[in-house]
Design an enzyme around this catalytic site. Sequence first.
Site, short mmCIF file in Angstrom:
data_model
loop_
_atom_site.label_atom_id
_atom_site.label_comp_id
_atom_site.label_asym_id
_atom_site.label_seq_id
_atom_site.Cartn_x
_atom_site.Cartn_y
_atom_site.Cartn_z
N GLU A 329 0.71 -0.95 -0.18
CA GLU A 329 0.01 0.03 0.12
C GLU A 329 0.96 1.52 0.24
O GLU A 329 1.54 1.11 0.91
CB GLU A 329 -0.60 -0.17 1.06
CG GLU A 329 -2.17 -1.30 1.33
CD GLU A 329 -2.87 -0.89 2.63
OE1 GLU A 329 -3.43 -1.68 2.99
OE2 GLU A 329 -2.42 -0.58 3.95
N CYS A 330 1.07 2.31 -0.96
CA CYS A 330 0.84 3.56 -0.87
C CYS A 330 2.89 3.59 -0.75
O CYS A 330 3.41 3.68 -1.90
CB CYS A 330 0.30 4.59 0.62
SG CYS A 330 0.97 6.40 -0.23
#
Length: 452
Positions: A329-330
């Site tokens: 994620e991210c």
Amino acid sequence: MRAVIAGTGSAVGKTTISTGIMRALSDEYNVQPFKAGPDYIDPTYHGLATGNFSRNLDSFFMSDGQIREGFENGMKISGADMGLVEGVRGLYEGISALEDVGSTASIAKALNAPVILILNSRSLVKSAAAIVIGFKTLDPSIKVEGVILNYVKNRKHYLKAKEAVEKLANTPVIGGIPRNEAIRVEERHLGLVPAIERENILQSIEKWGTVMAENVDLDALISIMKKSDKLPEGRKPLWLEGNKKRVKIGVAKDEVFTFYYKENFEALEANNAKIVPFSPLHDSEVPDVDGIYIGGGYPEIFAKGLESNESMRNSIYKYYNEGNPIYAECGGLMYLSKSINNRNMCNVFSYPSKMTKNVQALSYVISEAQKDNIILKKGDIFRGHEFHYSKVDIGNSKPEFAFKIIRGKGIFGSNDGLMAKNTVASYVHTHVAACPQFALNFTRNAHLIDEK
């Protein structure tokens, strides 16, 4: 006992006041902290103040039943005497101009909790009463039971503003915090600097606790909390369970990758996963695990160190290339990209990422799975959030994407979730309450892929 500590808006001192109150009360009570909204950073301060993991409550991610379930689970696991919820932005700010979804008010309603309202009283006396009246009358179902005046000039100013609020707004003022640069906290582009990075943070939190003990009537606050009615009826589970096979999930956890929701780990463990922490910054290779979870954080700040750890980057690539499952994620997406600001990363996805001056996305997200992947089935819809100042440059290529963004921005053209082999990397931050099949599918796929 429970209360929501809310603000009239952003930058009124919610985090220092909330954290300081948590610290001050922790001398005598077991305090369970909570944070309203999708926030990874404020909870790190809460945890250091209380010794308990701070948990997020969010009405965009959660139904009212899940909010109550999350609150009760947190209280039960820590064995807490009281629960304190730090609000987000202004009390009523949500995703729309008129509705409650995403607001601190929605959490107070779901928990039937009294609200302590913090307001910036700089240069205000009678007007402070007008502000409190407005917040109380906008939605009478919100129980504003106390007020804390922040940034008071001196004792005289405090007493005048207190008199105005108590007599005109019929609301007790339980504290007045003097203007004090010593209790400010450093910030950066995503908000406050995570507590894990701040030198002497414990000393700072102790100072905040002392200031709150000296300037807030904690007995009055406790009295307000003791008057809380029972939690409303209705509970709903936060996640799905069903994986019976034991698996090991490696989690990137160090000063670089810190953005995780506690419930995501608990959901993995409830699905027979053993969490195995490792450090992309310091360790030399991936541990012996069945799947890898790389959350968000600040890889751009530590890009030089991540680049220098070539053995780990090679190990991550080898793990991916062998078909093992990786979910990122991210910040994890950036680490799996070709580079961050021209510093070499894992090159699982051969696209460079770079930081920009302006925010690229700041939004709650609704996504739909476009094809089966390690966490979702085609057609599944889940919610999350995105907040980043980086871009992944895919150029003229046409990569495989796992998700279609219904609300939000994503990586490119309303698409997100770069896919390759059994790896998915996305700008969307996931909370298991809004993606209840996450842990079940991830652990099942980790087991099935490992068997192959």
